[in-house]
Write a protein that holds these residues in place. Structure first.
Motif, PDB file in Angstrom:
ATOM      1  N   GLU A   1      14.032   2.842  -1.851  1.00  0.00           N
ATOM      2  CA  GLU A   1      14.290   1.398  -1.768  1.00  0.00           C
ATOM      3  C   GLU A   1      13.522   0.797  -0.605  1.00  0.00           C
ATOM      4  N   TRP A   2      13.082  -0.444  -0.785  1.00  0.00           N
ATOM      5  CA  TRP A   2      12.374  -1.141   0.280  1.00  0.00           C
ATOM      6  C   TRP A   2      13.344  -1.603   1.358  1.00  0.00           C
ATOM      7  N   LYS A   3      12.936  -1.401   2.619  1.00  0.00           N
ATOM      8  CA  LYS A   3      13.735  -1.809   3.771  1.00  0.00           C
ATOM      9  C   LYS A   3      12.836  -2.526   4.777  1.00  0.00           C
ATOM     10  N   ILE A   4      13.437  -3.388   5.582  1.00  0.00           N
ATOM     11  CA  ILE A   4      12.698  -4.064   6.645  1.00  0.00           C
ATOM     12  C   ILE A   4      12.676  -3.175   7.881  1.00  0.00           C
ATOM     13  N   VAL A   5      11.480  -2.847   8.326  1.00  0.00           N
ATOM     14  CA  VAL A   5      11.313  -2.061   9.541  1.00  0.00           C
ATOM     15  C   VAL A   5      11.204  -2.986  10.760  1.00  0.00           C
TER      16      VAL A   5
ATOM     17  N   PHE B   1       8.499 -15.784   7.776  1.00  0.00           N
ATOM     18  CA  PHE B   1       8.958 -14.454   8.141  1.00  0.00           C
ATOM     19  C   PHE B   1       7.832 -13.477   7.821  1.00  0.00           C
ATOM     20  N   TYR B   2       7.453 -12.691   8.806  1.00  0.00           N
ATOM     21  CA  TYR B   2       6.406 -11.687   8.644  1.00  0.00           C
ATOM     22  C   TYR B   2       7.087 -10.338   8.780  1.00  0.00           C
ATOM     23  N   ASP B   3       7.238  -9.651   7.660  1.00  0.00           N
ATOM     24  CA  ASP B   3       8.068  -8.446   7.602  1.00  0.00           C
ATOM     25  C   ASP B   3       7.238  -7.189   7.371  1.00  0.00           C
ATOM     26  N   PHE B   4       7.423  -6.220   8.259  1.00  0.00           N
ATOM     27  CA  PHE B   4       6.876  -4.879   8.091  1.00  0.00           C
ATOM     28  C   PHE B   4       7.921  -4.085   7.294  1.00  0.00           C
ATOM     29  N   CYS B   5       7.558  -3.633   6.107  1.00  0.00           N
ATOM     30  CA  CYS B   5       8.529  -2.980   5.224  1.00  0.00           C
ATOM     31  C   CYS B   5       8.078  -1.563   4.880  1.00  0.00           C
ATOM     32  N   ALA B   6       9.055  -0.732   4.578  1.00  0.00           N
ATOM     33  CA  ALA B   6       8.773   0.647   4.161  1.00  0.00           C
ATOM     34  C   ALA B   6       9.781   1.065   3.107  1.00  0.00           C
ATOM     35  N   ARG B   7       9.357   1.989   2.255  1.00  0.00           N
ATOM     36  CA  ARG B   7      10.251   2.523   1.248  1.00  0.00           C
ATOM     37  C   ARG B   7      11.070   3.655   1.874  1.00  0.00           C
ATOM     38  N   TYR B   8      12.382   3.565   1.727  1.00  0.00           N
ATOM     39  CA  TYR B   8      13.281   4.580   2.288  1.00  0.00           C
ATOM     40  C   TYR B   8      14.254   5.000   1.201  1.00  0.00           C
ATOM     41  N   ASP B   9      14.259   6.272   0.874  1.00  0.00           N
ATOM     42  CA  ASP B   9      15.097   6.789  -0.219  1.00  0.00           C
ATOM     43  C   ASP B   9      14.910   5.976  -1.496  1.00  0.00           C
TER      44      ASP B   9
ATOM     45  N   ASN C   1       0.852  -1.186   0.000  1.00  0.00           N
ATOM     46  CA  ASN C   1       0.000   0.000   0.000  1.00  0.00           C
ATOM     47  C   ASN C   1       0.886   1.235   0.000  1.00  0.00           C
ATOM     48  N   GLY C   2       1.111   1.798  -1.175  1.00  0.00           N
ATOM     49  CA  GLY C   2       1.970   2.969  -1.280  1.00  0.00           C
ATOM     50  C   GLY C   2       3.400   2.644  -0.891  1.00  0.00           C
ATOM     51  N   ASP C   3       3.894   3.324   0.145  1.00  0.00           N
ATOM     52  CA  ASP C   3       5.267   3.105   0.614  1.00  0.00           C
ATOM     53  C   ASP C   3       5.333   2.161   1.800  1.00  0.00           C
ATOM     54  N   ARG C   4       4.278   1.405   2.032  1.00  0.00           N
ATOM     55  CA  ARG C   4       4.241   0.407   3.105  1.00  0.00           C
ATOM     56  C   ARG C   4       3.982  -0.972   2.500  1.00  0.00           C
ATOM     57  N   ALA C   5       4.497  -1.996   3.159  1.00  0.00           N
ATOM     58  CA  ALA C   5       4.231  -3.360   2.700  1.00  0.00           C
ATOM     59  C   ALA C   5       4.333  -4.329   3.870  1.00  0.00           C
TER      60      ALA C   5
END
Length: 212
Positions: free
Chosen positions: A127-131, A117-125, A86-90
C-alpha cells in the motif's frame, strides 16, 4: 499489446491509490479521525513539515489531536493532482488551500493559504504511504470574519515571513506557535531544492531529503 495494457492498468491503479491517499489525509485529519489518519503515514519513516510543526508523523498526530480538542480550527481543501511514479516510489503534488480561523488582538479572522502538498511516497506492504509531506506555500490572504471590525497588523511581524505564507505565519505567531521561516514558495531556492530532493527520491535515494 496485452503487456502494454497491463502496464497502463498498473500505473493507473497506482495513481488512483495515491490520489486516494492524499484525499484521506485531508478528510481524516480535518474530521479528527485519528486512528485512520495514522494509516496514511509510513509507519516508521513518516515526517511532516508545516509552518508550525516539523517532526515525525506520530508526533504530528498527537499535537494535531491536542489542538483539535482545544478548538484549533485548521481545514484543508484539495484541487488538482499529479503523481510521478517509479516502481515503489512516488512524488505526489496536490493543489490545496489551508484555512485557519483564529483571533488576532481580539478580532476573529480567516487566513486562506493556497499552495501544493508535495508528498514523498513509498509502497509499504503493498500500500502507498506518505514518507514525507512538505507543503509549498504560494500565496495567502487574511479576511475579517466581521467586515465591520477593525484590525491593524504589525508590519514588522508581518514581513518577517515569506510572502507565500506571511498572513498565516502572522496569525499562528499571535496564537503562540513557533513558525518556521524559509519554507518553499512558488519560486526560489527552497522550492528548487525540494524539487531536487524529489527527483533523487524517485531515483532511489536512501532518504526523502530534509527531515529536520
Amino acid at each position: 499489446m496485452t503487456r502494454r495494457v497491463e502496464n497502463v492498468s498498473t500505473s493507473l491503479e497506482d495513481r488512483l491509490a495515491l490520489r486516494e491517499l492524499v484525499d484521506n489525509w485531508a478528510v481524516w485529519r480535518d474530521a479528527g479521525d485519528w486512528d485512520r489518519f495514522a494509516t496514511v503515514w509510513h509507519p516508521t519513516d513518516g515526517w511532516m513539515t508545516a509552518t508550525w510543526f516539523q517532526g515525525p508523523a506520530a508526533e504530528f498526530i498527537t499535537v494535531s489531536r491536542e489542538g483539535f480538542d482545544r478548538g484549533v480550527s485548521i481545514l484543508h481543501f484539495l484541487g488538482g493532482h499529479s503523481a510521478d511514479v517509479n516502481g515503489d516510489r512516488a512524488i505526489a503534488q496536490t493543489k490545496m488551500t489551508i484555512n485557519q480561523r483564529a483571533s488576532i488582538d481580539g478580532v476573529d479572522v480567516d487566513v486562506l493559504c493556497t499552495g501544493r502538498f508535495y508528498d514523498f511516497c513509498a509502497r509499504y506492504d503493498g500500500e502507498w504511504k506518505i514518507v514525507r509531506r512538505q507543503p509549498i506555500y504560494e500565496k495567502d490572504r487574511l479576511d475579517l470574519v466581521d467586515p465591520s471590525a477593525r484590525l491593524a497588523l504589525d508590519p514588522e511581524l508581518l514581513h518577517r515571513f515569506p510572502a507565500g505564507y506571511r498572513h498565516l505565519a502572522y496569525l499562528q505567531t499571535k496564537a503562540g506557535f513557533s513558525v518556521k521561516s524559509g519554507l518553499p514558495g512558488l519560486t526560489g531556492a527552497a522550492v528548487r531544492r525540494l524539487y531536487d530532493e524529489g527527483a533523487k527520491w524517485l531515483a532511489g535515494s536512501a532518504n526523502p531529503g530534509d527531515t529536520e
